[in-house]
Write an enzyme that holds these catalytic residues in place. Structure first.
Site, mmCIF file in Angstrom:
data_model
loop_
_atom_site.group_PDB
_atom_site.id
_atom_site.type_symbol
_atom_site.label_atom_id
_atom_site.label_comp_id
_atom_site.label_asym_id
_atom_site.label_seq_id
_atom_site.Cartn_x
_atom_site.Cartn_y
_atom_site.Cartn_z
ATOM 1 N N GLU A 171 55.081 -19.478 32.916
ATOM 2 C CA GLU A 171 54.763 -21.051 33.132
ATOM 3 C C GLU A 171 54.494 -21.087 34.394
ATOM 4 O O GLU A 171 54.508 -20.643 35.388
ATOM 5 C CB GLU A 171 56.605 -21.470 33.023
ATOM 6 N N HIS A 229 52.342 -30.376 38.297
ATOM 7 C CA HIS A 229 51.963 -29.500 36.859
ATOM 8 C C HIS A 229 50.531 -29.922 36.479
ATOM 9 O O HIS A 229 49.630 -29.216 36.303
ATOM 10 C CB HIS A 229 52.767 -29.951 35.608
ATOM 11 N N ASP A 279 67.839 -6.693 31.124
ATOM 12 C CA ASP A 279 68.118 -7.245 29.760
ATOM 13 C C ASP A 279 68.474 -8.576 30.141
ATOM 14 O O ASP A 279 69.517 -9.126 30.240
ATOM 15 C CB ASP A 279 69.337 -6.565 29.365
ATOM 16 N N LYS A 314 68.135 -24.364 32.760
ATOM 17 C CA LYS A 314 66.979 -23.862 32.374
ATOM 18 C C LYS A 314 66.004 -23.537 33.756
ATOM 19 O O LYS A 314 65.389 -22.645 33.677
ATOM 20 C CB LYS A 314 66.287 -24.693 31.283
#
Ligand code: MEV
Length: 415
Positions: free
Chosen positions: A80, A371, A273, A257
Site C-alpha cells: 500500500e 494518496h 507469523d 486497520k
C-alpha cells in the site's frame, strides 16, 4: 543522517549505501537486497506444498524512528502506498519530545491441553500438585530454553461447562525467549498430555498453543508536538476521531486497520507469523466485551497530543523462516534488534506511528490528497514522463483532479 539528501530523495544506490553504513551491512547483504526477492524455488518448495513459484513485495525503509532512545531504520514490506512515508513522518514529529517510549512483557506463550470425560473439580488440585513434574516433562523437550533458564514456568487449570460436557483446560505458561515459540509450545503440550491423562483420568484432545497472547503485550507512548501536528484544532479533531473509534466498532476496525498497516509491514519484513499477531490483536481489542481502539489519544498539559498503544506482540528473532530467508535476515540486521522484546517494541511503535498519521490526515485534509499525489506519481512514471518533469505533471493532474496515463502524456506534450 549527516548527508543533506532526505532518504526518499535518494536513488536506490544511495539508499542502499545509507542503509549499509547505518547497519554495517556486508557486500553480501547488499547483494541480497539487490536481488529483488529472496528465495529460490527449491527453498520455497521445502517450505510449503504444491509450490509453483514465489511472489515478491516492495521492501521500503521507514526513517526518523527513535525508540527508547535508540535510532532505527525500519524495514517495512507492504503493497500500500503512503504507509512508509506516513510512518516516517509520524516518527519525525515524535522525535521532538523524545520519540517512542515502549516496554514489552517477557515472551510468555500459553499452551492449552483440553481434557474431556473428566471430573474437573477433583482433577484440578491433582494437576496443580503435580505442577513440578509436569513442568519438568515439558522442559525436557527444549534443552535450549532450559539452558537459558527459560521454558515452561507455570501450570494453571480452568473448568469449562460446554454443550459437550465439562472440560478441564490445563494451561502451560512458557517463556519462549527470542523465538515466536509456536513449535516449542505445541511440542510441550503434546509431551505432557499423556501425563495429564494419567493424573486426571480424563482424555486429552487438543494440545496446542493459544494465539491469544495476553502475557506477551507491548505497550508504549509518544508525544506529538501540537504545532507540528497542525495546531490545536487538528489535535482536538484527532481526539474526536479517537473517541469515534473508541465507541463504534465500525470505526474501530478501520482505526485498528491503520495500526495494523504499520505492525504487519514490519512483521512481514522480519518474517513473523502475521496471522498470529492479527488474531491476537483483534481479540485483545474486544477484551472488555466491545471491539474498540488498540490505541488511546489525549492531550497533555501543554496541549500536545499523547498517543498510547497496548497490543499483543508474539514475535521472534530466531527460528522458522527468520533463519532461512536471506532478505528477512538482512532486514532484521538493518533493524538491529537484539531480542524478541526489542522487536516487539519497534513493531508497537510503528503501529502507533501509523495510527497517528492516518487519523491526523483524516482529521485534517483527508487521506485522498496524499494518496492522489502518490497515485499520480505512479501514473506519470508509467506514462513514461521523464524524472525531471514528473513533479510538474503530477501537480497539474492533481490540481485538475484528472489522473490518467492519457492526461499525463498530454501534459508532457505541452511542456
Ligand atoms: C488505510 O489503509 C488505513 C486508514 O483507513 C486507517 C484509518 O482510517 O484510520 C486510513
Amino acid at each position: 543522517m549527516a548527508d543533506s539528501k532526505k532518504f526518499h530523495e535518494k536513488n536506490r544506490e544511495e539508499r542502499l549505501n545509507t542503509v549499509k553504513s547505518f547497519a554495517r551491512l556486508s557486500d553480501e547483504d547488499i547483494k541480497i537486497l539487490r536481488n529483488d526477492g529472496g528465495i529460490s524455488f527449491e527453498q520455497a518448495n521445502h517450505m510449503v506444498e504444491n509450490v509453483i513459484g514465489t511472489l515478491s513485495f516492495p521492501l521500503g525503509i521507514a526513517t526518523n524512528f527513535k525508540i527508547n532512545g535508540k535510532e532505527y531504520l525500519i524495514p517495512m514490506v507492504i503493497e500500500e502506498s503512503s504507509v512508509i512515508a506516513a510512518a516516517s513522518k509520524a516518527a519525525k514529529i515524535a522525535r521532538k519530545h523524545g520519540g517512542f517510549i515502549m516496554k514489552s512483557d517477557e515472551s510468555y506463550s500459553i499452551g492449552q491441553i483440553q481434557l474431556v470425560d473428566v471430573n474437573a473439580k477433583s482433577a484440578i488440585p491433582k494437576v496443580l500438585k503435580a505442577s513440578k513434574k509436569i513442568l519438568e516433562l515439558a522442559n525436557s523437550k527444549s534443552k535450549t530454553l532450559s539452558k537459558m533458564k527459560k521454558g515452561a514456568k507455570k501450570v494453571t487449570c480452568k473448568k469449562l461447562e460446554t454443550k459437550s460436557g465439562t472440560m478441564l483446560i490445563v494451561e502451560l505458561l512458557i517463556d519462549v525467549g527470542d523465538a515466536m515459540g509456536a513449535n516449542v509450545t505445541n511440542t510441550m503440550c503434546e509431551a505432557v498430555a499423556p501425563l495429564l491423562e494419567k493424573i486426571t483420568g480424563g482424555r486429552a484432545i487438543l494440545k496446542i498453543l493459544s494465539n491469544y497472547s495476553t502475557k506477551r503485550l507491548v505497550r508504549g507512548r509518544a508525544i506529538f508536538d501540537k504545532d507540528e501536528v497542525g495546531g490545536k484544532q487538528v489535535v482536538d479533531n484527532i481526539i474526536h476521531a479517537y473517541h469515534f473509534a473508541a465507541n463504534d466498532p465500525y470505526r474501530a476496525v478501520t482505526h485498528n486497520k491503520g495500526v495494523m498497516n504499520g505492525i504487519i509491514a514490519v512483521a512481514n519484513s522480519t518474517g513473523q507469523d502475521t496471522r498470529a499477531i492479527e488474531a491476537a490483536s483483534h481479540a485483545f481489542a474486544s477484551k472488555d466485551g466491545n471491539y474498540t481502539s488498540l490505541t488511546r489519544w489525549k492531550k497533555d498539559k501543554q496541549g500536545n497530543l499523547v498517543g498510547e498503544i497496548e497490543v499483543p506482540m508474539p514475535v521472534g528473532i530466531v527460528g522458522g523462516i527468520i533463519n532461512i530467508h536471506p532478505m528477512i535476515k538482512v532486514a532484521t540486521k538493518i533493524l538491529g534488534v537484539k531480542s524478541a522484546k526489542e522487536l516487539a517494541c519497534v513493531i508497537g511503535a510503528v503501529g502507533l506511528a501509523q495510527n497517528f498519521s492516518a487519523i491526523r490526515a483524516l482529521a485534517s485534509e483527508g487521506i485522498q490528497k496524499g494518496h492522489m499525489r502518490l497515485h499520480a506519481k505512479n501514473i506519470a512514471a508509467s506514462a513514461g514522463v521523464p524524472k525531471g518533469k514528473i513533479d510538474e505533471v503530477v501537480s497539474r493532474m492533481v490540481k485538475e483532479g484528472n489522473v490518467s496515463v492519457t492526461r499525463a502524456r498530454e501534459i508532457l506534450g505541452q511542456l
